[in-house]
Design an enzyme around this catalytic site. Structure first.
Site, PDB file in Angstrom:
ATOM      1  N   GLU C  51       0.799  -1.222   0.000  1.00  0.00           N
ATOM      2  CA  GLU C  51       0.000   0.000   0.000  1.00  0.00           C
ATOM      3  C   GLU C  51       0.837   1.280   0.000  1.00  0.00           C
ATOM      4  O   GLU C  51       0.283   2.359  -0.160  1.00  0.00           O
ATOM      5  CB  GLU C  51      -1.009  -0.015   1.156  1.00  0.00           C
ATOM      6  N   ASN C  52       2.150   1.166   0.166  1.00  0.00           N
ATOM      7  CA  ASN C  52       2.974   2.365   0.016  1.00  0.00           C
ATOM      8  C   ASN C  52       3.377   2.595  -1.442  1.00  0.00           C
ATOM      9  O   ASN C  52       4.219   3.439  -1.720  1.00  0.00           O
ATOM     10  CB  ASN C  52       4.207   2.314   0.919  1.00  0.00           C
TER      11      ASN C  52
END
Lengths: 224, 239, 224, 239
Positions: C51-52
């Site tokens: 998710e980064n």
């Protein structure tokens, strides 16, 4: 009376471009407004932005040097300049709505004394062409308009209230027409500059809204 | 590795059923999937809902764009930022069908169109935008004030298919666009269930495209066709 | 009774990874779940998403080969693989919410019979650590959980209703604990597979929710 | 051409007043503007509202991040996706101040945090997201159903300043990030009034960065400082 001619598109574009301040991000609408880029003061740094995803693009491409994948929002082929950046369509409009565009110059059917802009649909016609006009009209920090002073049939385009469906309410600040330069103030239209050879009464007669004629009204200026 | 490479435009559009909702990228030329549109015309699907900046060119032309689907009566509804020609002197089949009530149209400001597509590919329920407030487009829409400013509630757009043209891809479907070819490509690829891409250049091996410079990750891309030299290329138009 | 040991983290990760289907996009939560990437079937193509902003990244970097600017969502250094792509944070979560992630594997404090997940805050403690858990829990097509069967104090983590604040309601489909594999069905928890040497009654005794024990319950499987 | 290049971190943060709202990029290291944070600490501004993924590391460390501002009592409020350490065994000044009510915090799911920042830089009034529905974070928030699914209304975030670290830039401020250094950089640069960037590499001339591969256009960037060799570099951490 030799000089008594409506202002040319070039003169209007030149005058509007005089308003662009150093460092501004400028979005030019399809048609007449694109001419403004020909008249920017050479010592002012202007960044042109186009709602199809260009930031900092260059002038129109000359014939034979067009890149088929590099167009401005009017579909004209333009050339890249050093420092150009490309965005997708969502990001291009994100920056417009977020207020990063200092001025957009748009064409119009009508502009009203309260700043209402009408430029996307003629009343009575089904369907319309909005393009990016509604986003630009509400997103840009300044909305300037360039248009013929009257329709082909002689009806005024500067009006008390728009008869055409509006694009955005209360957004226009400055209008250049073939007869002069008009500022929109809380009191309505102020005739700031007038086409050479015309009298304020003549301009008023061709206008659908009350014009304020200030003591410092002057002749329409151009830089070039 | 899943093979996303199709040998022909025909094969890439073969299964598209009547009644599909399809997003078409392209703005004033660049990014328009002309070969896929031609293949879709030949394939015959009808009753389509098309989502795109315009429903094709207004003037007659031998350039393939959405106009060929409209003219052939394949389009039931258009969602676009233009539903009439820029000038009353132009006309065409879309305008005639629309005036006659034989084609449906939803007119959307271009930034709102882009944002609705983006929201469709971002899993959002809706958003509030300032564009259109105080105009006839606000009729029937919720107006709400935030921080002293009015906004319109707008809903996401999603599609069964997206069709777009990109510059190059690797075998996983990671895409790069060139200049303003990008336009609606990245957001439509994310908002559609199946994304079909036509490519300027041959497909390269995974690893050939710098990961920092992928414009559309391959997880959003399902089918790719390299445009052969004798197919439709994006060329410089006059007017 | 030699084999009567709670399942190892490796075994749980192995078992969860058996559920990953060919072509899936997989997001692994911080901690235990990251082990799953060690156990994927070699003939299945899995795309790891973080998710980064990473899509299609590789295994953990070995010491000395770390790139200080390439980490997964757990802050671990990973290596690039051919075909990797980088996104910004908004786009990374856009794809999660839009359903492009086929499965997320998360740790948890508690999972309830109705699929409620609790993994971001302990009741009574001020503040919490959500990270991407709420977005992943509502966005991923499947939510699998890996956790110890009980707390350090022996309290059950598989419960009728969560006592801890929940992360998302009704999202968990499958849970691997140190005592077995539990599927969440409309009727509640089904004990699909059990740790070697344990009886269903023993597992039930350590569990805070009614377990359905189906006729085809089997011993906990691993692939390696 | 407007000069955006500053000679020192001190000069780049000199005018930041007490009470400012500042976005800080960075995720688990990469993209954290450590030198700008150090300069801001030295500058002395207090009463800050910080918007970032976390309010700094939870464990003691000599790594400069937002923890140094928290520990020095400069932060009035934190908007973040973590307001407690990942594990109860960890603690630190933030947790103590927060427990004692001496620091305000707004806890936001990370995807919602990113989307609120994105919305702030996209001129939207609000948006609806599914994250947080049915949890205690939904308390006091509007829940609304679209197409049969519930969503929470979330508001945009904007800031006076954004601070971020990028890989390189041209003289106009066009930025590129490397790998996961990107994270919050592009969206924060758009959501803040003044964006201040520290750079891994020397600034190149306009034209040296491919226009198709600019991650943050220069119109969003106001101040840049190249990180000298003896300043803080992003290095590999253990744990």
């Amino acid at each position: 009376m030799a000089s008594r001619e409506p202002l040319s598109r070039q003169a209007m574009a030149d005058r509007i471009a005089m308003e662009f301040e150093d460092g501004w991000v400028v979005n030019l609408g399809v048609g007449m407004p694109t001419l403004c880029s020909n008249f920017v003061h050479p010592e002012r740094e202007i960044t042109y932005q186009s709602e199809n995803g260009l930031v900092n693009y260059g002038p129109l491409a000359v014939e034979g040097e067009e890149d088929p994948n590099l167009v401005n929002a009017g579909g004209q082929y333009v050339i890249p300049i050093p420092g150009m950046a490309v965005l997708d369509h969502a990001d291009a409009f994100a920056l417009i709505r977020a207020g990063y565009v200092d001025v957009t110059v748009l064409g119009a059917y009508e502009v009203a004394a309260n700043g209402d802009l009408a430029n996307w649909r003629l009343a009575g016609r089904k369907g319309g062409g909005i393009g990016g006009a509604m986003d630009l009209a509400v997103g840009a920090r300044n909305v300037f308009v360039m248009m013929e002073h009257t329709t082909r049939e002689g009806a005024p385009r500067i009006v008390e209230r728009c008869a055409q469906p509006i694009t955005a309410p209360g957004v226009v600040k400055l209008v250049a027409t073939t007869l002069g330069l008009f500022e929109i103030t809380p009191d309505g239209f102020v005739l700031r500059e007038i086409a050479p050879g015309y009298t304020p009464d003549e301009v008023q007669a061709a206008t659908g809204a009350k014009l304020i004629v200030p003591p410092d009204m002057r002749e329409f200026r151009t830089r070039e | 590795m899943k093979n996303k490479t199709f040998e022909s435009f025909e094969a890439a559009v073969a299964d598209i059923p009547d009644g599909s909702t399809i997003m078409f990228a392209g703005f004033a030329g660049p990014g328009t999937p002309r070969n896929l549109i031609a293949a879709l015309l030949a394939q015959g699907a009808s009753g389509l809902t098309i989502i795109s900046n315009t429903p094709g060119r207004w003037a007659d032309s031998d350039i393939v764009d959405l106009k060929v689907l409209v003219d052939a009566g394949r389009v039931r509804k258009a969602v676009a930022s233009f539903t009439a020609a820029p000038h009353p002197s132009m006309s065409g089949v879309f305008a005639e069908l629309y005036e006659a009530g034989e084609i449906e149209a939803e007119l959307v400001p271009q930034g709102t169109l882009a944002e609705r597509i983006r929201a469709g590919g971002a899993g959002l329920g809706a958003f509030y935008t300032p564009a259109g407030v105080g105009t006839e487009l606000a009729e029937g829409k919720e107006v709400r004030s935030f921080d002293g400013r009015d906004y319109l509630l707008e809903l996401p757009l999603r599609a069964d298919y997206a069709m777009l043209r990109a510059h190059r891809a690797d075998a996983l479907g990671n895409l790069q666009y060139v200049h303003t070819q990008r336009n609606f490509g990245p957001i439509m690829a994310r908002a559609a269930r199946i994304t079909i891409v036509e490519l300027d250049l041959p497909i390269v091996a995974a690893g050939e495209i710098d990961p920092d410079h992928v414009h559309t990750p391959g997880i959003f891309v399902d089918r790719m066709v390299v445009v052969p030299a004798d197919a439709i290329q994006e060329t410089v138009r006059n007017g």
